[in-house]
Scaffold this motif. Structure first.
Motif, PDB file in Angstrom:
ATOM      1  N   ALA A  48      -6.331  17.836  -3.400  1.00  0.00           N
ATOM      2  CA  ALA A  48      -5.871  18.939  -2.555  1.00  0.00           C
ATOM      3  C   ALA A  48      -4.567  18.523  -1.891  1.00  0.00           C
ATOM      4  CB  ALA A  48      -6.917  19.303  -1.504  1.00  0.00           C
ATOM      5  N   ARG A  49      -3.737  19.503  -1.628  1.00  0.00           N
ATOM      6  CA  ARG A  49      -2.472  19.262  -0.934  1.00  0.00           C
ATOM      7  C   ARG A  49      -2.679  19.475   0.564  1.00  0.00           C
ATOM      8  NH1 ARG A  49       2.457  20.610  -3.440  1.00  0.00           N
ATOM      9  NH2 ARG A  49       2.792  22.059  -1.725  1.00  0.00           N
ATOM     10  N   TRP A  50      -2.128  18.563   1.362  1.00  0.00           N
ATOM     11  CA  TRP A  50      -2.252  18.685   2.807  1.00  0.00           C
ATOM     12  C   TRP A  50      -1.690  20.011   3.296  1.00  0.00           C
ATOM     13  CZ3 TRP A  50      -4.490  15.989   6.739  1.00  0.00           C
ATOM     14  CH2 TRP A  50      -4.066  16.296   8.035  1.00  0.00           C
ATOM     15  N   THR A  51      -0.574  20.433   2.730  1.00  0.00           N
ATOM     16  CA  THR A  51       0.043  21.693   3.151  1.00  0.00           C
ATOM     17  C   THR A  51      -0.896  22.867   2.925  1.00  0.00           C
ATOM     18  OG1 THR A  51       2.252  20.835   2.621  1.00  0.00           O
ATOM     19  CG2 THR A  51       2.018  23.225   2.809  1.00  0.00           C
ATOM     20  N   ASP A  52      -1.571  22.896   1.778  1.00  0.00           N
ATOM     21  CA  ASP A  52      -2.503  23.986   1.490  1.00  0.00           C
ATOM     22  C   ASP A  52      -3.728  23.922   2.393  1.00  0.00           C
ATOM     23  OD1 ASP A  52      -0.783  24.767  -0.526  1.00  0.00           O
ATOM     24  OD2 ASP A  52      -1.881  23.684  -2.092  1.00  0.00           O
ATOM     25  N   SER A  79       6.929   1.677   6.377  1.00  0.00           N
ATOM     26  CA  SER A  79       8.041   2.628   6.260  1.00  0.00           C
ATOM     27  C   SER A  79       7.474   3.994   5.909  1.00  0.00           C
ATOM     28  CB  SER A  79       9.034   2.177   5.183  1.00  0.00           C
ATOM     29  OG  SER A  79       8.395   2.072   3.924  1.00  0.00           O
ATOM     30  N   GLN A  80       8.061   5.033   6.467  1.00  0.00           N
ATOM     31  CA  GLN A  80       7.589   6.399   6.249  1.00  0.00           C
ATOM     32  C   GLN A  80       8.736   7.295   5.810  1.00  0.00           C
ATOM     33  OE1 GLN A  80       5.581   6.689  10.270  1.00  0.00           O
ATOM     34  NE2 GLN A  80       3.961   7.592   9.000  1.00  0.00           N
ATOM     35  N   HIS A  81       8.392   8.306   5.012  1.00  0.00           N
ATOM     36  CA  HIS A  81       9.359   9.298   4.575  1.00  0.00           C
ATOM     37  C   HIS A  81       9.088  10.586   5.337  1.00  0.00           C
ATOM     38  CE1 HIS A  81       9.777   7.121   0.412  1.00  0.00           C
ATOM     39  NE2 HIS A  81      10.094   6.354   1.438  1.00  0.00           N
ATOM     40  N   ASP A  82       9.966  10.917   6.255  1.00  0.00           N
ATOM     41  CA  ASP A  82       9.777  12.111   7.061  1.00  0.00           C
ATOM     42  C   ASP A  82       9.773  13.364   6.184  1.00  0.00           C
ATOM     43  OD1 ASP A  82       9.735  10.527   9.304  1.00  0.00           O
ATOM     44  OD2 ASP A  82      11.878  10.774   9.722  1.00  0.00           O
ATOM     45  N   GLY A  83       8.872  14.277   6.520  1.00  0.00           N
ATOM     46  CA  GLY A  83       8.818  15.554   5.820  1.00  0.00           C
ATOM     47  C   GLY A  83       7.839  15.597   4.669  1.00  0.00           C
ATOM     48  N   VAL A 128       0.861  -1.182   0.000  1.00  0.00           N
ATOM     49  CA  VAL A 128       0.000   0.000   0.000  1.00  0.00           C
ATOM     50  C   VAL A 128       0.894   1.228   0.000  1.00  0.00           C
ATOM     51  CG1 VAL A 128      -1.825   1.249   1.202  1.00  0.00           C
ATOM     52  CG2 VAL A 128      -1.781  -1.254   1.273  1.00  0.00           C
ATOM     53  N   ASN A 129       0.873   1.977  -1.103  1.00  0.00           N
ATOM     54  CA  ASN A 129       1.690   3.179  -1.251  1.00  0.00           C
ATOM     55  C   ASN A 129       0.811   4.413  -1.033  1.00  0.00           C
ATOM     56  OD1 ASN A 129       4.417   2.155  -2.741  1.00  0.00           O
ATOM     57  ND2 ASN A 129       2.656   0.981  -3.472  1.00  0.00           N
ATOM     58  N   LEU A 130       0.987   5.103   0.090  1.00  0.00           N
ATOM     59  CA  LEU A 130       0.242   6.336   0.335  1.00  0.00           C
ATOM     60  C   LEU A 130       0.963   7.487  -0.367  1.00  0.00           C
ATOM     61  CD1 LEU A 130      -0.660   6.018   4.140  1.00  0.00           C
ATOM     62  CD2 LEU A 130      -1.908   5.165   2.128  1.00  0.00           C
ATOM     63  N   LEU A 131       0.277   8.138  -1.291  1.00  0.00           N
ATOM     64  CA  LEU A 131       0.925   9.146  -2.132  1.00  0.00           C
ATOM     65  C   LEU A 131       1.092  10.470  -1.402  1.00  0.00           C
ATOM     66  CD1 LEU A 131      -0.791   8.543  -5.588  1.00  0.00           C
ATOM     67  CD2 LEU A 131       1.177   7.375  -4.556  1.00  0.00           C
ATOM     68  N   HIS A 132       2.242  11.109  -1.670  1.00  0.00           N
ATOM     69  CA  HIS A 132       2.462  12.441  -1.091  1.00  0.00           C
ATOM     70  C   HIS A 132       1.802  13.506  -1.964  1.00  0.00           C
ATOM     71  CE1 HIS A 132       5.522  13.349  -4.095  1.00  0.00           C
ATOM     72  NE2 HIS A 132       6.253  12.307  -3.723  1.00  0.00           N
ATOM     73  N   GLU A 133       1.759  14.726  -1.450  1.00  0.00           N
ATOM     74  CA  GLU A 133       0.949  15.777  -2.046  1.00  0.00           C
ATOM     75  C   GLU A 133       1.423  16.239  -3.421  1.00  0.00           C
ATOM     76  OE1 GLU A 133       0.947  18.954   0.759  1.00  0.00           O
ATOM     77  OE2 GLU A 133       3.075  19.408   0.522  1.00  0.00           O
ATOM     78  N   LEU A 140       6.539   2.459  -4.647  1.00  0.00           N
ATOM     79  CA  LEU A 140       6.662   3.679  -5.450  1.00  0.00           C
ATOM     80  C   LEU A 140       7.444   4.699  -4.621  1.00  0.00           C
ATOM     81  CD1 LEU A 140       3.036   3.853  -6.931  1.00  0.00           C
ATOM     82  CD2 LEU A 140       5.010   2.495  -7.682  1.00  0.00           C
ATOM     83  N   THR A 141       8.727   4.528  -4.581  1.00  0.00           N
ATOM     84  CA  THR A 141       9.573   5.258  -3.636  1.00  0.00           C
ATOM     85  C   THR A 141       9.564   6.764  -3.837  1.00  0.00           C
ATOM     86  OG1 THR A 141      11.434   4.758  -5.109  1.00  0.00           O
ATOM     87  CG2 THR A 141      11.096   3.305  -3.230  1.00  0.00           C
ATOM     88  N   GLU A 142       9.411   7.229  -5.068  1.00  0.00           N
ATOM     89  CA  GLU A 142       9.448   8.667  -5.326  1.00  0.00           C
ATOM     90  C   GLU A 142       8.082   9.325  -5.186  1.00  0.00           C
ATOM     91  OE1 GLU A 142      12.217  10.468  -5.806  1.00  0.00           O
ATOM     92  OE2 GLU A 142      13.246   8.592  -5.371  1.00  0.00           O
ATOM     93  N   ALA A 143       7.022   8.526  -5.080  1.00  0.00           N
ATOM     94  CA  ALA A 143       5.672   9.091  -5.054  1.00  0.00           C
ATOM     95  C   ALA A 143       4.976   8.917  -3.712  1.00  0.00           C
ATOM     96  CB  ALA A 143       4.816   8.451  -6.149  1.00  0.00           C
ATOM     97  N   ALA A 144       5.501   8.063  -2.845  1.00  0.00           N
ATOM     98  CA  ALA A 144       4.808   7.730  -1.601  1.00  0.00           C
ATOM     99  C   ALA A 144       5.468   8.366  -0.390  1.00  0.00           C
ATOM    100  CB  ALA A 144       4.757   6.212  -1.425  1.00  0.00           C
ATOM    101  N   HIS A 145       4.640   8.780   0.571  1.00  0.00           N
ATOM    102  CA  HIS A 145       5.173   9.285   1.838  1.00  0.00           C
ATOM    103  C   HIS A 145       5.129   8.202   2.912  1.00  0.00           C
ATOM    104  CE1 HIS A 145       1.362   9.729   4.139  1.00  0.00           C
ATOM    105  NE2 HIS A 145       0.829   9.948   2.962  1.00  0.00           N
ATOM    106  N   ALA A 146       4.391   7.110   2.666  1.00  0.00           N
ATOM    107  CA  ALA A 146       4.376   5.962   3.571  1.00  0.00           C
ATOM    108  C   ALA A 146       4.021   4.723   2.754  1.00  0.00           C
ATOM    109  CB  ALA A 146       3.368   6.164   4.704  1.00  0.00           C
TER     110      ALA A 146
END
Length: 217
Positions: free
Chosen positions: A173-177, A157-161, A87-92, A125-131
């Motif tokens: 939507a982006r979490w940061t926004d 596994s999680q990618h900090d930041g 399960v690849n959770l995608l970053h923003e 998907l190492t470049e697209a996932a935050h977890a």
């Protein structure tokens, strides 16, 4: 005696008619969620993957989640056959990857960076996932046009930041926004109540005096 019926709360009427199935897509689109890509390895070592936003936790012990996937998808069949999934959770910033894996493009894995670490349930998907979580399928229940796949998670596994990508009402939507907008100000506490004025103590005639006791008005 008959009673007048009370007016019900205002609700926008739906489009369902008697005997017709309700369309729950507007309901679910109004429930924003994160975005994931479910991956596995099919027979012949072929990678499979699909975009999924229907994901929920089931239990903390044993650590289990459920994925609700379209039954006719080749990815679902590969997941059930292999018994393993990632399960690849995608970053923003990974919206293009979400669109790619939702498109059904045959070359999706050629257009995305991925790895298959030892013991992985599917491509990472190492470049697209935050977890990323790896797990084993423990149960699958087919219901209507979807299959609920229960997965026992073996590692995370999680990618900090990195922050999550969100999806709802057919929009990303982006979490940061989303979290940058300040919320409504907190309500000010009510002012303390003014103390009541003290009443004068009544005057009572001393004990043993004649006549009834007199109380000063």
């Amino acid at each position: 005696m008959s009673h007048a019926s009370q007016p019900s709360p205002s609700v926008r009427p739906g489009t369902a008619t008697a005997g017709a199935e309700a369309d729950i897509r507007p309901l679910m689109s109004a429930f924003p969620s994160g975005v994931s890509v479910i991956t596995t390895i099919a027979a012949g070592s072929e990678p499979r993957g699909m975009t999924c936003s229907s994901l929920a936790s089931v239990a903390l012990s044993p650590p289990t989640i459920v994925l609700c996937l379209r039954t006719e998808s080749p990815t679902v069949q590969a997941v059930l056959e292999s018994g393993h999934v990632a399960v690849n959770l995608l970053h923003e910033n990974a919206r293009p990857v979400s669109d790619l894996f939702a498109s059904g493009a045959a070359d999706r894995f050629e257009r995305t960076e991925w790895r298959l670490p030892l013991g992985a349930g599917g491509p990472h998907l190492t470049e697209a996932a935050h977890a990323i979580a790896d797990g084993v399928v423990t149960q699958a229940v087919e219901f209507g046009d979807h299959t609920a796949v229960f997965v026992r998670i073996s590692r995370v596994s999680q990618h900090d930041g990195a922050e999550p990508l969100l999806y709802g009402k057919r929009r990303y939507a982006r979490w940061t926004d989303a979290t940058a907008v300040p919320g409504p100000p907190a309500a000010a506490p009510p002012p303390p109540a003014a103390p009541l004025p003290a009443l004068p103590a009544p005057l009572v005639a001393p004990a043993g005096s004649k006549g009834a006791a007199r109380v000063r008005p």
